[in-house]
Design an enzyme around this catalytic site. Structure first.
Site, PDB file in Angstrom:
ATOM      1  N   SER A  62       0.846  -1.184   0.000  1.00 31.25           N
ATOM      2  CA  SER A  62       0.000   0.000   0.000  1.00 31.25           C
ATOM      3  C   SER A  62       0.882   1.235   0.000  1.00 31.25           C
ATOM      4  CB  SER A  62      -0.890   0.004   1.239  1.00 31.25           C
ATOM      5  OG  SER A  62      -0.095   0.282   2.378  1.00 31.25           O
ATOM      6  N   LYS A  63       0.233   2.374   0.111  1.00 28.89           N
ATOM      7  CA  LYS A  63       0.956   3.633   0.064  1.00 28.89           C
ATOM      8  C   LYS A  63       2.038   3.734   1.131  1.00 28.89           C
ATOM      9  CE  LYS A  63      -2.846   6.214  -1.811  1.00 28.89           C
ATOM     10  NZ  LYS A  63      -3.862   7.186  -1.549  1.00 28.89           N
ATOM     11  N   ARG A  64       1.810   3.016   2.220  1.00 32.23           N
ATOM     12  CA  ARG A  64       2.794   3.067   3.290  1.00 32.23           C
ATOM     13  C   ARG A  64       4.163   2.568   2.838  1.00 32.23           C
ATOM     14  NH1 ARG A  64       2.304  -0.434   6.872  1.00 32.23           N
ATOM     15  NH2 ARG A  64       0.553  -1.564   6.020  1.00 32.23           N
TER      16      ARG A  64
END
Ligand code: GLU
Length: 471
Positions: free
Chosen positions: A238-240
């Protein structure tokens, strides 16, 4: 003929996981000499944006994932979905459900209390009475209650799901708009998909979709569910996990084929081969060889694969990909050595095109100052004579090419009875501004004679200043 598709919802970037799904569908179509379709699943009008559609198409274009049909937008097919829903209603295969939100909440709460799995209990399935006032109904599909569904998954093998596990899914919301499971089935059917290749986050939808195909008397496509890509912490990517949009990899100086190579290996293997050209990927790809376990994204490996491609890709391709990075830095590659020659010299060391363009600066522009660390170490008073002697020889050189330049370094070292490094290193710092470069004779050849001599004069001036400072 094989037909596959990539069907993103345009609600964000085209990210690594999405590209991997697109790549596997594309590879399968290309290797089977079939067709590949891009379908934009934009029925969620609130979350879908044109910017996201553009980002998806730009990303696919950059990667060379070309499509034979599309982009087809689901929002342009509402009439068709409505017709199918009406047909299912008319045939008694779907029904209006008037259960209010509170009613459904209460139902689920009661199920939970009894220790049951919360699911719609079919209370309006056979309803014939007067509909309650003021409720805008949804439309549900009458899922078969008996028997089971078998997914012959081409990656995961056969998966059997009992129909008793599946409740009656909503195919139209109360505002009349169709839901994902309905639109995807109608589209895959209408567009003649033979293979549905997608992320395994959709696997729970597949038995319901198979039941819908059967209710519509439509041929059921083959399914292949691709395991997820995980971040290094084991959570779904994910964006993390850093880079989000695939276009960010473009900006960071990855070659498109290197990114594809990395992604194809993420979840697929062909013996122990790591490096694949696009042609090799197309030739060898098979769904049977896709891993069943999730794979973990690893930035270091991506860098390594990029480096391998930088080293082996045809020089013309490397140069074409490097050029925009030179332009971005304001480096005029028309003035100076051919960019292809510079790229060929630098490709041994660079992991990304960004690194390459940064190292290519001194071929096209003057540096502001010599690197202080390299200066301290190599532009010392003791380097004055070697640099001077070499400069004089180079100034007289008529054939400005690597071999005679190398000979000048050699004879200078021999005459002064010093090691080659005592000449070579000050020379390197003088003409490149720093302590690191490819082989110095080839570098000097490309920088050119007049530029080299001028830079050596500048270095000699630095040494001069340093001498006076030291007293
Ligand atoms: N639109 C869905 C998504 O982006 C994909 C649907 C499918 O491949 O069947 O997750």
């Amino acid at each position: 003929m094989v037909k596959t598709r990539f069907a993103p919802s345009p609600t964000g970037f085209l990210h690594i996981g999405g590209v991997r799904t697109a790549l596997f569908s594309w590879l399968y179509a290309r290797q089977q000499k079939g067709q590949f379709v891009l379908r934009i699943e934009d029925t969620d009008r609130e979350r879908s944006t044109q910017a996201s559609v553009d980002a998806i198409m730009d990303g696919m274009h950059w990667l060379g994932l070309d499509y034979d049909e599309g982009p087809i937008y689901q929002t342009q097919r509402f009439d068709r979905y409505k017709a199918v829903i009406d047909q299912l209603l008319a045939e008694g295969k779907a029904y209006y459900c008037y259960a209010s939100q509170e009613e459904l909440d209460q139902m689920r709460e009661a199920q939970r209390e009894r220790g049951e799995k919360p699911r719609y209990d079919g209370r309006y399935r056979d309803f014939t009475g007067t509909p309650p006032q003021g409720v805008k109904p949804v439309i549900r599909f009458k899922n078969p209650q008996e028997g089971s569904v078998v997914i012959e998954d081409l990656v995961k093998g056969p998966i059997t799901v009992a129909n008793s596990e599946l409740d009656d899914l909503i195919i139209a919301r109360s505002d009349g708009t169709p839901t994902y499971n309905l639109t995807v089935v109608v589209d895959d059917w209408d567009m003649g998909m033979t293979h549905v290749i997608r992320g395994d986050d959709h696997i729970n939808n597949t038995p319901r979709q198979i039941n819908l195909y059967q209710a519509l008397n439509a041929p059921v496509p083959k399914f292949a569910h691709i395991p997820m890509v995980l971040g290094s912490d084991g959570a779904r990517l994910s964006k993390r996990h850093g880079a989000v949009s695939v276009l960010q990899y473009k900006e960071e100086g990855f070659l498109p084929e290197a990114l594809l190579n990395y992604l194809v290996r993420l979840g697929w293997s062909h013996g122990d081969q790591e490096i694949f050209t696009l042609e090799e990927m197309v030739a060898h790809f098979s769904l049977e060889a896709v891993n069943t376990a999730p794979s973990t994204f690893n930035e270091e490996k991506l860098l390594w694969i990029n480096q391998q491609h930088i080293q082996t890709t045809p020089l013309s391709n490397l140069t074409a990909n490097l050029k925009p990075f030179m332009d971005e830095r304001g480096l005029d590659t028309e003035q100076g050595p051919s960019l292809a020659a510079v790229a060929d010299l630098l490709r041994e060391r660079a992991r990304t095109l960004v690194e390459m363009a940064d190292s290519a600066r001194y071929f096209y522009s003057e540096f502001d100052e010599f690197d202080p660390v390299a200066t301290k170490k190599h532009l010392r008073p003791v380097a004055e004579t070697p640099l001077h002697t070499l400069r004089d020889k180079l100034a007289r050189l008529e054939d400005w090419s690597a071999k005679p330049i190398h000979e000048c370094v050699q004879t200078t070292a021999a005459e002064l009875e010093v090691g080659m490094g005592k000449v070579g290193m000050p020379f390197r710092v003088a003409i490149t501004g720093g302590g690191q470069s490819p082989s110095i004779d080839a570098t000097a050849e490309l920088i050119g004679q007049s530029r080299c001599l001028a830079r050596m004069d500048r270095a000699l001036a630095v040494i001069e200043v340093r001498k006076s400072q030291n007293g």
